[in-house]
Motif scaffolding. Structure first.
Motif, mmCIF file in Angstrom:
data_model
loop_
_atom_site.group_PDB
_atom_site.id
_atom_site.type_symbol
_atom_site.label_atom_id
_atom_site.label_comp_id
_atom_site.label_asym_id
_atom_site.label_seq_id
_atom_site.Cartn_x
_atom_site.Cartn_y
_atom_site.Cartn_z
ATOM 1 N N ALA A 1 101.560 15.547 29.073
ATOM 2 C CA ALA A 1 101.082 14.197 28.782
ATOM 3 C C ALA A 1 99.993 14.209 27.705
ATOM 4 C CB ALA A 1 100.553 13.544 30.054
ATOM 5 N N GLY A 2 99.592 15.409 27.277
ATOM 6 C CA GLY A 2 98.572 15.530 26.233
ATOM 7 C C GLY A 2 97.155 15.335 26.744
ATOM 8 N N LEU A 3 96.960 15.443 28.060
ATOM 9 C CA LEU A 3 95.643 15.200 28.641
ATOM 10 C C LEU A 3 94.791 16.461 28.729
ATOM 11 C CD1 LEU A 3 96.691 12.760 31.482
ATOM 12 C CD2 LEU A 3 95.523 12.191 29.352
ATOM 13 N N ILE A 4 95.425 17.618 28.768
ATOM 14 C CA ILE A 4 94.691 18.881 28.846
ATOM 15 C C ILE A 4 95.359 19.884 27.924
ATOM 16 C CG2 ILE A 4 93.947 18.498 31.233
ATOM 17 C CD1 ILE A 4 96.027 20.644 32.074
ATOM 18 N N GLY A 5 94.607 20.911 27.594
ATOM 19 C CA GLY A 5 95.158 22.040 26.871
ATOM 20 C C GLY A 5 95.131 23.251 27.787
ATOM 21 N N ILE A 6 96.051 24.149 27.580
ATOM 22 C CA ILE A 6 96.126 25.346 28.405
ATOM 23 C C ILE A 6 95.928 26.562 27.505
ATOM 24 C CG2 ILE A 6 97.609 26.763 29.877
ATOM 25 C CD1 ILE A 6 98.932 24.195 30.825
ATOM 26 N N ARG A 7 94.992 27.438 27.915
ATOM 27 C CA ARG A 7 94.778 28.700 27.200
ATOM 28 C C ARG A 7 95.073 29.831 28.172
ATOM 29 N NH1 ARG A 7 89.059 26.766 26.383
ATOM 30 N NH2 ARG A 7 88.433 28.209 27.999
ATOM 31 N N ARG A 8 95.702 30.843 27.672
ATOM 32 C CA ARG A 8 95.959 32.032 28.471
ATOM 33 C C ARG A 8 95.019 33.130 28.001
ATOM 34 N NH1 ARG A 8 99.929 29.783 30.879
ATOM 35 N NH2 ARG A 8 102.000 29.335 30.195
ATOM 36 N N GLU A 9 94.328 33.732 28.940
ATOM 37 C CA GLU A 9 93.394 34.809 28.578
ATOM 38 C C GLU A 9 93.698 36.037 29.388
ATOM 39 O OE1 GLU A 9 89.352 33.571 28.802
ATOM 40 O OE2 GLU A 9 89.666 31.925 27.422
ATOM 41 N N VAL B 1 88.171 25.775 33.246
ATOM 42 C CA VAL B 1 88.142 26.438 34.544
ATOM 43 C C VAL B 1 89.457 27.200 34.689
ATOM 44 C CG1 VAL B 1 87.969 26.094 37.052
ATOM 45 C CG2 VAL B 1 86.794 24.524 35.520
ATOM 46 N N ALA B 2 89.379 28.412 35.207
ATOM 47 C CA ALA B 2 90.590 29.204 35.435
ATOM 48 C C ALA B 2 91.451 28.543 36.508
ATOM 49 C CB ALA B 2 90.216 30.617 35.867
ATOM 50 N N ALA B 3 92.760 28.704 36.369
ATOM 51 C CA ALA B 3 93.694 28.074 37.312
ATOM 52 C C ALA B 3 93.418 28.505 38.753
ATOM 53 C CB ALA B 3 95.129 28.404 36.924
ATOM 54 N N GLY B 4 93.132 29.775 38.952
ATOM 55 C CA GLY B 4 92.841 30.254 40.303
ATOM 56 C C GLY B 4 91.622 29.579 40.900
ATOM 57 N N GLU B 5 90.624 29.338 40.069
ATOM 58 C CA GLU B 5 89.406 28.663 40.525
ATOM 59 C C GLU B 5 89.685 27.202 40.865
ATOM 60 O OE1 GLU B 5 85.381 28.100 41.531
ATOM 61 O OE2 GLU B 5 86.640 29.876 41.395
ATOM 62 N N ILE B 6 90.525 26.555 40.071
ATOM 63 C CA ILE B 6 90.903 25.170 40.365
ATOM 64 C C ILE B 6 91.615 25.113 41.705
ATOM 65 C CG2 ILE B 6 92.334 23.204 39.665
ATOM 66 C CD1 ILE B 6 91.967 24.175 36.752
ATOM 67 N N ALA B 7 92.563 26.017 41.914
ATOM 68 C CA ALA B 7 93.314 26.056 43.175
ATOM 69 C C ALA B 7 92.371 26.261 44.357
ATOM 70 C CB ALA B 7 94.365 27.164 43.128
ATOM 71 N N ARG B 8 91.391 27.150 44.189
ATOM 72 C CA ARG B 8 90.439 27.421 45.270
ATOM 73 C C ARG B 8 89.556 26.209 45.558
ATOM 74 N NH1 ARG B 8 85.481 28.451 46.156
ATOM 75 N NH2 ARG B 8 84.821 28.541 43.990
ATOM 76 N N ARG B 9 89.019 25.620 44.509
ATOM 77 C CA ARG B 9 88.109 24.477 44.695
ATOM 78 C C ARG B 9 88.808 23.271 45.311
ATOM 79 N NH1 ARG B 9 84.448 23.737 39.266
ATOM 80 N NH2 ARG B 9 83.790 25.897 39.051
ATOM 81 N N LEU B 10 90.061 23.045 44.913
ATOM 82 C CA LEU B 10 90.769 21.857 45.395
ATOM 83 C C LEU B 10 91.670 22.163 46.584
ATOM 84 C CD1 LEU B 10 91.720 20.202 41.981
ATOM 85 C CD2 LEU B 10 89.763 19.702 43.468
ATOM 86 N N ASP B 11 91.723 23.435 46.989
ATOM 87 C CA ASP B 11 92.558 23.865 48.115
ATOM 88 C C ASP B 11 94.012 23.436 47.909
ATOM 89 O OD1 ASP B 11 93.066 25.164 50.519
ATOM 90 O OD2 ASP B 11 92.719 23.354 51.704
ATOM 91 N N VAL B 12 94.545 23.860 46.753
ATOM 92 C CA VAL B 12 95.908 23.504 46.344
ATOM 93 C C VAL B 12 96.711 24.793 46.201
ATOM 94 C CG1 VAL B 12 97.265 22.440 44.492
ATOM 95 C CG2 VAL B 12 95.039 21.516 45.066
ATOM 96 N N PRO B 13 97.946 24.830 46.683
ATOM 97 C CA PRO B 13 98.791 26.020 46.476
ATOM 98 C C PRO B 13 99.022 26.263 44.983
ATOM 99 C CG PRO B 13 99.793 24.532 48.078
ATOM 100 C CD PRO B 13 98.631 23.805 47.475
ATOM 101 N N PRO B 14 99.075 27.529 44.572
ATOM 102 C CA PRO B 14 99.245 27.836 43.142
ATOM 103 C C PRO B 14 100.475 27.197 42.504
ATOM 104 C CG PRO B 14 98.647 29.809 44.347
ATOM 105 C CD PRO B 14 98.884 28.735 45.374
ATOM 106 N N ASN B 15 101.593 27.141 43.207
ATOM 107 C CA ASN B 15 102.792 26.541 42.595
ATOM 108 C C ASN B 15 102.620 25.040 42.377
ATOM 109 O OD1 ASN B 15 102.900 26.158 45.387
ATOM 110 N ND2 ASN B 15 105.122 26.075 45.421
ATOM 111 N N THR B 16 101.942 24.361 43.279
ATOM 112 C CA THR B 16 101.662 22.930 43.108
ATOM 113 C C THR B 16 100.714 22.718 41.934
ATOM 114 O OG1 THR B 16 101.959 22.529 45.462
ATOM 115 C CG2 THR B 16 100.727 20.863 44.241
ATOM 116 N N LEU B 17 99.687 23.557 41.853
ATOM 117 C CA LEU B 17 98.734 23.446 40.756
ATOM 118 C C LEU B 17 99.429 23.683 39.420
ATOM 119 C CD1 LEU B 17 95.900 23.062 39.672
ATOM 120 C CD2 LEU B 17 95.565 25.524 39.960
#
Length: 67
Positions: free
Chosen positions: A59-67, A33-49
């Protein structure tokens, strides 16, 4: 899993915001899921997200891809 890795992973998930992000990403599967979509769905400020994503990634729990 080594003890140190387990403690790091559990520590990262011991925050309600990060746990919510992790759960959303697990439900999304490999497609992710794109970071912006996560922020929107969870109603979280972008800097907090961004901070939460970095902690989960370190922590090795997720991977991050930039597109």
């Amino acid at each position: 899993m080594e003890l140190k890795s387990a403690v790091t992973a559990l520590s990262a998930l011991a925050h309600d915001g990060r746990l919510s992000v992790f759960r959303l990403l697990v439900q999304a599967g490999g497609e992710g899921v794109a970071a912006g979509e996560i922020a929107r769905r969870l109603d979280v400020p972008p800097n907090t997200l961004s901070s939460n994503l970095n902690i989960l990634s370190n922590a090795g729990l997720i991977g991050i891809r930039r597109e």
